[in-house]
Design a protein around this motif. Structure first.
Motif, short mmCIF file in Angstrom:
data_model
loop_
_atom_site.label_atom_id
_atom_site.label_comp_id
_atom_site.label_asym_id
_atom_site.label_seq_id
_atom_site.Cartn_x
_atom_site.Cartn_y
_atom_site.Cartn_z
N ASN A 2 0.81 -1.22 0.00
CA ASN A 2 0.00 0.00 0.00
C ASN A 2 0.84 1.27 0.00
O ASN A 2 0.29 2.37 0.02
CB ASN A 2 -0.99 0.00 1.17
CG ASN A 2 -0.29 0.06 2.52
OD1 ASN A 2 0.92 -0.06 2.62
ND2 ASN A 2 -1.07 0.24 3.58
N GLU A 3 2.18 1.14 -0.03
CA GLU A 3 3.00 2.35 -0.10
C GLU A 3 2.87 2.99 -1.48
O GLU A 3 2.77 2.32 -2.51
CB GLU A 3 4.48 2.00 0.14
CG GLU A 3 4.77 1.35 1.47
CD GLU A 3 4.72 -0.16 1.40
OE1 GLU A 3 5.09 -0.80 2.40
OE2 GLU A 3 4.30 -0.70 0.34
N LEU A 4 2.88 4.31 -1.50
CA LEU A 4 2.90 5.08 -2.74
C LEU A 4 4.23 5.83 -2.80
O LEU A 4 4.65 6.44 -1.82
CB LEU A 4 1.74 6.07 -2.79
CG LEU A 4 0.33 5.47 -2.72
CD1 LEU A 4 -0.71 6.58 -2.65
CD2 LEU A 4 0.05 4.56 -3.92
N LEU A 5 4.87 5.79 -3.94
CA LEU A 5 6.16 6.44 -4.11
C LEU A 5 6.04 7.61 -5.07
O LEU A 5 5.49 7.47 -6.18
CB LEU A 5 7.20 5.45 -4.66
CG LEU A 5 7.55 4.25 -3.78
CD1 LEU A 5 8.64 3.42 -4.46
CD2 LEU A 5 8.01 4.70 -2.40
N THR A 6 6.54 8.76 -4.68
CA THR A 6 6.65 9.87 -5.61
C THR A 6 7.68 9.51 -6.67
O THR A 6 8.50 8.60 -6.48
CB THR A 6 7.08 11.15 -4.89
OG1 THR A 6 8.42 10.97 -4.39
CG2 THR A 6 6.15 11.49 -3.73
N PRO A 216 8.57 6.18 2.70
CA PRO A 216 7.49 6.95 2.06
C PRO A 216 6.37 7.27 3.04
O PRO A 216 6.00 6.44 3.87
CB PRO A 216 7.00 6.02 0.94
CG PRO A 216 7.39 4.65 1.38
CD PRO A 216 8.68 4.81 2.14
N ALA A 217 5.83 8.48 2.93
CA ALA A 217 4.78 8.92 3.84
C ALA A 217 3.39 8.59 3.32
O ALA A 217 2.45 8.49 4.10
CB ALA A 217 4.88 10.43 4.07
N LEU A 218 3.24 8.44 2.01
CA LEU A 218 1.92 8.26 1.41
C LEU A 218 1.55 6.79 1.33
O LEU A 218 2.41 5.94 1.05
CB LEU A 218 1.88 8.88 0.02
CG LEU A 218 2.06 10.39 -0.07
CD1 LEU A 218 2.01 10.84 -1.53
CD2 LEU A 218 0.98 11.10 0.74
N ARG A 219 0.26 6.51 1.53
CA ARG A 219 -0.26 5.16 1.43
C ARG A 219 -1.52 5.15 0.57
O ARG A 219 -2.23 6.15 0.46
CB ARG A 219 -0.62 4.60 2.82
CG ARG A 219 0.55 4.43 3.76
CD ARG A 219 1.46 3.31 3.31
NE ARG A 219 2.49 2.98 4.27
CZ ARG A 219 3.67 3.58 4.33
NH1 ARG A 219 3.97 4.57 3.50
NH2 ARG A 219 4.57 3.20 5.23
N HIS A 220 -1.77 4.00 -0.02
CA HIS A 220 -3.05 3.74 -0.65
C HIS A 220 -4.00 3.29 0.45
O HIS A 220 -3.69 2.35 1.19
CB HIS A 220 -2.89 2.66 -1.71
CG HIS A 220 -4.18 2.16 -2.27
ND1 HIS A 220 -4.45 0.82 -2.45
CD2 HIS A 220 -5.29 2.81 -2.70
CE1 HIS A 220 -5.65 0.67 -2.95
NE2 HIS A 220 -6.19 1.87 -3.11
N ASN A 221 -5.15 3.93 0.56
CA ASN A 221 -6.07 3.60 1.64
C ASN A 221 -6.76 2.27 1.36
O ASN A 221 -7.32 2.06 0.28
CB ASN A 221 -7.12 4.69 1.81
CG ASN A 221 -7.99 4.45 3.04
OD1 ASN A 221 -7.53 3.86 4.02
ND2 ASN A 221 -9.23 4.90 3.00
N GLY A 222 -6.74 1.41 2.34
CA GLY A 222 -7.40 0.12 2.23
C GLY A 222 -7.25 -0.63 3.53
O GLY A 222 -6.53 -0.19 4.44
N PRO A 223 -7.91 -1.77 3.69
CA PRO A 223 -7.87 -2.51 4.95
C PRO A 223 -6.48 -2.78 5.51
O PRO A 223 -6.32 -2.76 6.74
CB PRO A 223 -8.62 -3.80 4.61
CG PRO A 223 -9.61 -3.38 3.57
CD PRO A 223 -8.87 -2.37 2.73
N PRO A 224 -5.45 -3.05 4.70
CA PRO A 224 -4.14 -3.29 5.33
C PRO A 224 -3.65 -2.13 6.18
O PRO A 224 -2.82 -2.32 7.07
CB PRO A 224 -3.21 -3.51 4.12
CG PRO A 224 -4.10 -4.03 3.05
CD PRO A 224 -5.39 -3.29 3.23
N ALA A 464 -9.50 6.96 8.03
CA ALA A 464 -9.18 6.19 6.83
C ALA A 464 -10.15 5.02 6.64
O ALA A 464 -10.62 4.75 5.52
CB ALA A 464 -7.74 5.69 6.89
N ALA A 465 -10.45 4.32 7.73
CA ALA A 465 -11.39 3.20 7.63
C ALA A 465 -12.78 3.69 7.23
O ALA A 465 -13.46 3.05 6.40
CB ALA A 465 -11.46 2.46 8.97
N ALA A 466 -13.21 4.81 7.78
CA ALA A 466 -14.53 5.34 7.44
C ALA A 466 -14.63 5.68 5.96
O ALA A 466 -15.63 5.38 5.30
CB ALA A 466 -14.83 6.58 8.29
#
Length: 539
Positions: A2-6, A216-224, A464-466
């Motif tokens: 779920n990490e996002l990389l610039t 990395p600080a950014l994540r893809h939002n999802g259950p993990p 995030a969960a909401a």
């Protein structure tokens, strides 16, 4: 994953892998093969393939994809933007291994090439593009767009900024985008998300330990991101152990928004939910509610008294509460208490003229506060960070700046909702269908967040969960949904999550994952079925 990389972080991941002993050409070979696999997955043998290569490493990936497709029997034509003699490094090695012809590319020459093509592989520019396309590059992109030919994009569709998702003058729309190692923010942020089509993330051999180095600080939002903080029901649970959420109602003719929030808070698992209403509205609210309780208050002092019970540990304020001094007074009273808060809609707009009065009360407060603005409300509270005022700063950076300034968790809503925390964490959501653009949908989101706070989730995880639950409920409810449908969908969604949380750890993921965007579950595609990692198939 779920990490996002610039783009800059992805460049560092490449360098770390190379420095650790993986040759850059091996990474490029695997990337190009993944692009060929994705092209062959959707387009049968016999389809004419036009590969458009740019002057950098993205073009090198295109040369490798062209060679792989030709070896499988596809009729491939390759056109290069720029001078082949100026290719350098791994891109030059990849070009040298291509045995077919290389045609010059410009806005005029691409038109007859497109006329004969069944699919276009876009290897012009990758995620690192951050300036407007111009000249022949822009003419080529615009010609491909006009042609209507299906596009398989390498890394990102040409013209999309990988950091911001912005269109750099002009951009392609792809049916499939193949990226490498991890997705980029531009795959999720609008309008980039709308240009990417199906996104495949291919494993090209960059080790996961590089992520620890990059941080990395950014994540893809999802259950993990938050599932381990979502407590499944326990045999010894009772209603008081699951938290007590309050929801502030508006006046007598505007109780509906708060009722939507309250029912969502109860459905997501809060043990008790009470709608607190002005005296004139209490009877109206009570006539529509059953499991949600109703209590009336006459004035701000009476409202504050309702908050005194420490078991009432979360509250939602704002949906149809009214804009003005009355709502502002109630919000400040709630901030003086100990409950975790969700401030939405009118609770935000009521502080548009004096946002620091709100932020001063939030900062340093032990219990979390979640703010849930759409872009218009966000611009009223953070005038210099609005979409039009921030000078092209990406949505993630604007939300993070707002979180640091306010001390609150920010849920900056939209098709690409961003959840940001003052400590620098941020997540981008991508599962919300367009059907959620309906009256009352945001009130349900606020209620879900309030219910999760009542259950004890920390602020960032609750927000995030909401957001994800809200999107998944919208996806399952489908076209024609109205806000009243959403809370009922929480039942099967939560059941699936609880089953997932109870499963043993999963096997390692396959070498690539296929994301079908907001309305379909992930699919999987295996790439790299052999080990010919160098040009010519030698290792």
């Amino acid at each position: 994953m779920n990490e996002l990389l610039t783009p800059a972080e992805m460049g560092r991941a490449d360098r770390l892998a190379i420095d650790a002993g993986t040759p850059g050409i091996r990474l490029m070979e695997r990337a190009g093969r993944a692009v060929a696999d994705a092209t062959a997955f959707r387009h049968v043998l016999g389809t004419r393939v036009l590969v458009l290569c740019g002057p950098g490493n993205n073009g090198g990936d295109g040369f490798v994809a062209a060679r792989n497709l030709a070896e499988r029997g596809y009729a491939v034509r390759l056109a290069l933007l720029g001078d082949r003699a100026r290719l350098a490094g791994d891109a030059a090695l990849a070009a040298a291994a291509w045995r077919g012809g290389t045609e010059p590319l410009d806005g005029d020459r691409v038109v007859p090439l497109l006329a004969q093509a069944g699919v276009v592989v876009d290897a012009l520019f990758g995620a690192g593009l951050a300036r407007a396309l111009e000249g022949e590059a822009r003419r080529v992109v615009e010609a491909v767009e006009r042609s209507g030919r299906p596009v398989v994009a390498v890394d990102l569709p040409s013209g999309i900024d990988g950091r911001t998702g912005a269109v750099c003058g002009a951009a392609l729309h792809a049916e499939t985008t193949v990226t490498f190692f991890r997705r980029k923010p531009g795959h999720l942020l609008m309008p980039g998300r709308a240009h990417c089509g199906t996104v495949i993330t291919a494993d090209i051999g960059i080790p996961d330990w590089t992520l620890r180095e990059i941080g990395p600080a950014l994540r893809h939002n999802g259950p993990p991101l938050w599932l381990d903080r979502l407590p499944a029901p326990r045999l010894d649970d009772h209603k008081y152990s699951r938290g007590h959420a309050l929801v502030l109602s508006g006046p007598a003719l505007r109780t509906g928004a708060a009722r939507l929030s309250a029912e969502a808070a109860l459905r997501v698992g809060a043990g008790l939910v009470t709608l607190v209403a002005p005296e004139a509205a209490a009877a109206v609210a009570a006539a529509h509610l059953t499991a949600v309780m109703v209590e009336a208050f006459a004035d701000p002092a009476g409202f504050a008294a309702l908050l005194a019970d420490p078991r009432r540990n979360a509250m939602v304020l704002g949906p149809a509460a009214g804009v003005g001094e009355g709502t502002r007074t109630l919000v400040l009273a709630a901030l003086a208490g100990r409950a975790a808060l969700v401030l939405d809609a009118d609770a935000l707009t009521s502080f548009a003229d004096a946002p620091d009065a709100l932020f001063d009360r939030i900062r340093g407060r032990p219990a979390p506060v979640i703010l849930t603005p759409h872009e218009g409300e966000f611009a009223r509270l953070f005038a210099d960070l609005g979409e039009r005022q921030a000078g092209g700063r990406p949505k993630t950076e604007r939300a993070l700046a707002a979180a640091r300034r306010s001390g609150a968790i920010i849920v900056l809503k939209g098709a690409d909702t961003v959840v940001a925390a003052p400590d620098g964490r941020a997540a981008i959501n991508d599962n919300a269908p367009p059907d959620l653009a309906t009256a009352g949908s945001g009130d349900v989101l606020a209620g879900i967040a309030g219910g999760l706070l009542a259950r004890g989730l920390p602020g960032f995880e609750a927000a995030a969960a909401a957001v994800w639950l809200h999107g998944e409920c919208g996806r399952r409810a489908g076209p024609g949904l109205i806000a009243e449908d959403l809370a009922d969908e929480l039942k099967p969604v939560l059941a699936d999550l609880y089953r997932r949380a109870a499963l043993p750890p999963a096997e390692p993921p396959p070498v690539a994952t296929r994301s079908e965007g907001p309305t379909l579950p992930p699919r999987r595609l295996l790439v790299g079925s052999h080990d010919e990692d160098e040009p010519g198939g030698t290792d």
